[in-house]
Design an enzyme around this catalytic site. Sequence first.
Site, short mmCIF file in Angstrom:
data_model
loop_
_atom_site.label_atom_id
_atom_site.label_comp_id
_atom_site.label_asym_id
_atom_site.label_seq_id
_atom_site.Cartn_x
_atom_site.Cartn_y
_atom_site.Cartn_z
N ASP A 187 71.02 62.36 -35.72
CA ASP A 187 70.77 63.77 -35.99
C ASP A 187 72.01 64.59 -36.83
OD1 ASP A 187 72.92 64.16 -33.97
OD2 ASP A 187 71.63 66.09 -33.07
N GLU A 188 72.83 63.57 -37.27
CA GLU A 188 74.10 64.16 -38.03
C GLU A 188 74.55 63.47 -39.29
OE1 GLU A 188 77.84 65.82 -36.05
OE2 GLU A 188 76.31 65.47 -34.53
#
Length: 384
Positions: free
Chosen positions: A96-97
């Site tokens: 998620d990054e």
Amino acid sequence: MDMDAFFCSVEVLDRPELRGKPVIVGGGVARGVVSAASYEARKFGVHSAMSMAQAMRRCPHAIVLSGRMERYAFISRRIMELLATRTPLVAPISIDEAYLDLTHWLPPGVSAEEVARDIQQEILRETGLTCSVGVATGKAIAKMASDLKKPNGLVIVPPGTEADFLAPLPIGALRGVGEMTEKRLRDMGIRTVGDLAALPEALLTAKFGVAGRDLLALARGFDDSPVVPERQAKSIGRETTFLIDVTDREALERTLLDLCEDVAASLRRHALLARGVTLKLRYGDFSTHTHSKTLVEPTEVTEMLYDVALGLFRAANPTRAVRLIGVTTGPLISVADRQLSLFDAPSEKHRKLASAMDAIRDRFGADAVIRARLADKPTSRDQA
DNA sequence: TCTGGGGTCCTAGGACCC
DNA sequence: TCTGGGGTCCTAGGACCC
């Protein structure tokens, strides 16, 4: 770019009735930890990496979900595709990054801030999810900026203002300062990044070595490590924590085979070979020990890995109950770089069998073929 | 409070080699 | 009998990150 409470936000997206409620995605309540907590749950002091037991004490009415990694991975891929349209220099650092280097990829007359807002809107439009973004001249500072105004935040650190931006932050917010270093720094009277930045380098190097020097540089706003897309993995491993500590050798050895099978399949999927094997054992008191061996020849064959891992396990000869067992392989080389040895013939059979089994699993699922050894009895992992 | 699972990077001693 | 210096590999442990 950092997605906000990613796993929880996906669950709320798929189940709108969860919106506005405290949601926790995490492992089992017995020995699990929190993977993600919705902002409603965070109000009660729940945060990721906290033990589920403590999270439940802090927020007893939370809705606890076990997580659907395939679903999160699917959405993650979509998000990474959107990012890749902005610059070829995208480095995903987790599900998620990601870091983006826009230095040479800003459209004419468009600022990084405008691109950042555009990305936030596009991700929201395409996935229904919010993210936070930090814009800075370096990765570490951009990351700290993105953490500052979650959720749905955008924080810009203009060039030249890095040290001023960092100075008021608590020392624990500095990348590279974990629990241990934070405690040591606080014992020295250091509370903010500004406090740290004011110390002489000699003092930091004396206490923390190279790490101290690097922390000081970052605290003073010096942050220039490059965004590198697609780095090759250096190790691949699997580990499992039992619900109840295990003493039974046979059960432990079966779990070890299961783990080796997973690791080997992953090596083959990525066309990599392992040059070494590390066995990891954690006992009831949480003490953790590793035992490694460099292989005579790099391999991706389950039996070869298991043979070495089992040898390490029997040499370790654990007499206490085991809480966690794991196998990690590394360093890794590419299959293309395999040096064929004169004595390679025996493992050729294994390789062909393994690729046949991999193909069947790809088509019919992980359980379509299983080893006779693992067939009858449940492995300890099934119980965990 | 009682600590997951996937990793990366660093340190440090001893072996080994030149 | 009192024993260099440097480089690299192997192994174990630990801090840190998401």
